[in-house]
Structure formats: structure tokens, C-alpha cells
Design a protein around this motif. Sequence first.
Motif: not given
Length: 228
Positions: A60-68, A88-90, A94-95
Motif C-alpha cells: 500500500l505504501a508503494e502504491m501511495a508513493g507511485a500515485l504521488q 504508513l500510507i500518508s 507525503g500526501l
Amino acid sequence: MTLILGVLGGMGPAATIDFLAKLQALTPADREQDHIRTIVDINPQVPDFSDPLVKPGPVLAEMAGALQGAGAQVLAIACNTAHTYADLISRSSGLPLIDMITTASVAARETGARRAGVLGSRPALKLYREYLAAQGMGMVTLEPDRQAIFMDLIDKIKRGDKSREVRAGVAALTADLAAGGAETVIAGCTEVPLVFEAGATRLPFIDASETLARRCVAVCLGLAPLPV
């Protein structure tokens, strides 16, 4: 300026599509350019949250970073249980994250109810208990044997089963919550609204997916502040 929304989805895919449809329907738009730019990762390969031997958090963290990296300016997660990893996702992206559990809990309080019944996975129920308590509310849950039936129904919905039997099963569990003292019901699993029928309960019904979509519209259009 309208903010770009990033959505972590795929848990499950049909529920994510349902969330996106609500996002579109709730956006005030006179032309297609008025809609919110949305970057979505529908990833059904996120490890099963019910398996204690796997760790969904890093995925999930990797997904969030890719979306950013793709341009998202604010995030939403189209899954209640995945909010276990909200911090962790936030941090990884950084979003700011528009939190589904928060929006649904606030909506439950606004009904005037003192106790909310929640249909959700055990990790989601743990979050809801904490967030509802912050709203000054108690929580009603299913008995263990009925919770097992609920999870079996969710598996069926994820496989595409929206039969009368499944719909009746979800309605019966909602009635259990009402009998247990709930004064409002929260669909704390995004599969529940896929089969829930209007009139299945006399209580106010909170669709967490819909409340999240509504909040995303408000934040992205600048009608509500960014979450801290």
C-alpha cells in the motif's frame, strides 16, 4: 484550482468502481472539465488482510508513493480495512489522506445516534470502535458466529454473487445490529453497498464509500480544508 485525487483501490475491484461512480455522481459539474482529475491504482494483488503471515502495508505504501509520483495531491483509500495502514500510507507518500473511517464516524454522529452498528472486518471494527468513541458514540457488533457469516457473505460478493440469498443475508445481519441496540448502521466494508437494498433497515444507513466520495469532492474542489 481543483486538487488531483489519488485512489488506492482494488480491495476489491468492484467496490473501487462503485466508489468512483459515487465520486463522479456527487461532483457538481456542468461539463466534463468540471470533474475531478483522479489517478487510480486498482490493485487486486494487495496481500489478503486476513492472512497474518503477509504484510499489506509495504504494498500500500508503494502504491501511495507511485500515485504521488504520478501527480496526486491528496489520497483516498477505497477500502475500510486498508485504513489500518493509514499512517504508513500518508508518511510514505507525503500526501494528506482523506480518511474513510473518520468521515463515516462523523456522519454517524450527525444522525443523532448514540450507538452505531458496524458491518466490517475485525481490523475495520477495531478502527471504528476508536473513531466512534472519539465522536462520543458506542458501537454494536455482530456475535462471533454471525460475524463469520458476514465474512463469508463478503467473500461471495467479491466473487460477484449479488443473489437474493446474499442480499437477504446482509439484511438479516443489519437487523441483528438493530436488535443489539444500534441506532444507525455503518457499512464498514465497501462490498456491503453493492448488495444493500433501500428499506432493508429502518435505521439511518451510512455508506462509508459514499461519505468518503462526498468528502473527496469537497476537499478537491476547495470546499473543505485538506486533512491534517
